[in-house]
Design an enzyme around this catalytic site. Structure first.
Site, PDB file in Angstrom:
ATOM      1  N   GLU A 267       0.927   9.557  13.043  1.00 56.62           N
ATOM      2  CA  GLU A 267       1.570   8.705  12.258  1.00 56.62           C
ATOM      3  C   GLU A 267       2.830   7.920  12.848  1.00 56.62           C
ATOM      4  O   GLU A 267       3.572   8.865  13.527  1.00 56.62           O
ATOM      5  CB  GLU A 267       1.804   8.961  10.772  1.00 56.62           C
ATOM      6  CG  GLU A 267       2.664   8.188  10.028  1.00 56.62           C
ATOM      7  CD  GLU A 267       3.030   8.572   8.696  1.00 56.62           C
ATOM      8  OE1 GLU A 267       2.252   9.006   7.886  1.00 56.62           O
ATOM      9  OE2 GLU A 267       4.229   9.186   8.316  1.00 56.62           O
TER      10      GLU A 267
ATOM     11  N   ALA B 168      -2.120   2.576  -6.750  1.00 55.56           N
ATOM     12  CA  ALA B 168      -2.951   2.453  -5.560  1.00 55.56           C
ATOM     13  C   ALA B 168      -4.417   2.189  -6.013  1.00 55.56           C
ATOM     14  O   ALA B 168      -5.254   1.370  -5.341  1.00 55.56           O
ATOM     15  CB  ALA B 168      -2.757   3.462  -4.806  1.00 55.56           C
TER      16      ALA B 168
END
Length: 305
Positions: free
Chosen positions: A16, A122
């Protein structure tokens, strides 16, 4: 390449990154990505800044990742986004060859009480993207082994995760979790609940006292196991690790000792996750390559021939 399918055949390695705030940081990032790609990661994800900042540079970083020869996965949040705006942005990603995303509600900016957009959660974002784009975009979703800090219970959080799967999500990227016994309980619980998505485990290398404490407590509410607390206590920088001008005479030695102990702790945690048969190891590189390279080399995650 469909990452969720690849995870069924082998454990993936990924990293990441985040969009740097400075021009110098952006200039240095391609070199960092090149070093990370030496380990042939299946993908590299790119975050937004906290609270959805630095969104504009996200596409630039995704292009760097793609140019380096691996798959970019863009984080994408509900913060401030209308349905039409989401559709336009994701089409732009597709037009630029980015067809993998991590669908998130996103951390609310300071003072906000909602997302400020058309979608509150989400689960809604996943359903909308799947409806508008079909299978053109592979969708990862977050999983919280200790339960999301805003959720009323772990059971409720697992039910939401199942809903994300039902709405079309492909695989899970977990939030930070150092409590291995809790992770095992969570993994058993989500499978019992019918969540069959592959699990890619997010791991933050333990390198700095202040960053470790901040990551655990500022947003996530993570349990810090006794062994990790011992490492912090034995190398405590006085008056505290957050002080910019500590009076501790041994500050340099303590920082070095903490970093070495933290790297060893991270390696042991990766060993435990691998023994559980997780589908992927997702290392937070923090836009640096040397420390994660040392971790990968020492724990044998990838053998370079």
């Amino acid at each position: 390449m469909k990452l969720s399918e690849a995870m069924k055949n082998k454990m993936l390695l990924s990293f990441e990154l985040f969009p740097p705030k400075t021009d110098k940081g952006m200039e240095n990032l391609p070199g960092t990505i090149e070093h990370l790609c030496k380990y042939q990661p299946e993908y590299i994800s790119c975050t937004y800044g906290a609270g959805g900042t630095n969104v504009g540079k996200n596409m630039d970083v995704c292009k760097m990742i793609k140019d380096a020869g691996t798959i970019p996965v863009t984080h994408f949040t509900c913060i401030g986004n209308t349905a039409e705006g989401i559709k336009e942005q994701l089409q732009n990603y597709l037009d630029n060859g980015v067809d993998h995303m991590l669908a998130l509600r996103g951390d609310l900016p300071f003072g906000w009480t909602g997302t400020g957009g058309d979608f509150a959660y989400a689960t809604d974002l996943v359903a909308y993207v799947r409806k508008e784009f079909g299978d053109k975009i592979e969708i990862a979703v977050a999983g919280s082994p200790e339960g999301h800090i805003a959720c009323r219970s772990l059971e409720s959080d697992i039910a939401v995760l199942k809903q994300k799967q039902d709405n079309g999500a492909d695989y899970i990227m977990t939030q930070l979790c150092w409590d291995m016994e809790q992770f095992k309980r969570w993994l058993d619980a989500i499978r019992t609940a019918g969540v069959t998505m592959p699990v890619d485990v997010g791991i933050m290398p333990i390198l700095d006292q202040a960053a470790t404490i901040n990551m655990a407590l500022s947003r996530n509410g993570c349990v810090m196991p006794r062994k990790l607390c011992e490492i912090i206590s034995k190398n405590w920088i006085f008056p505290n690790p957050f002080d910019k001008d500590p009076f501790d005479a041994a500050v340099d030695e303590k920082k070095a000792a903490f970093k070495e102990a933290g790297i060893e702790y991270t390696i042991r945690q990766i060993d435990e996750y691998r023994a559980l048969g997780v589908n992927g190891i997702h290392l937070y590189a923090l836009n640096k390559w040397k420390d994660v390279s040392e971790i990968i080399d020492r724990c044998g995650l990838r053998t370079l021939v």
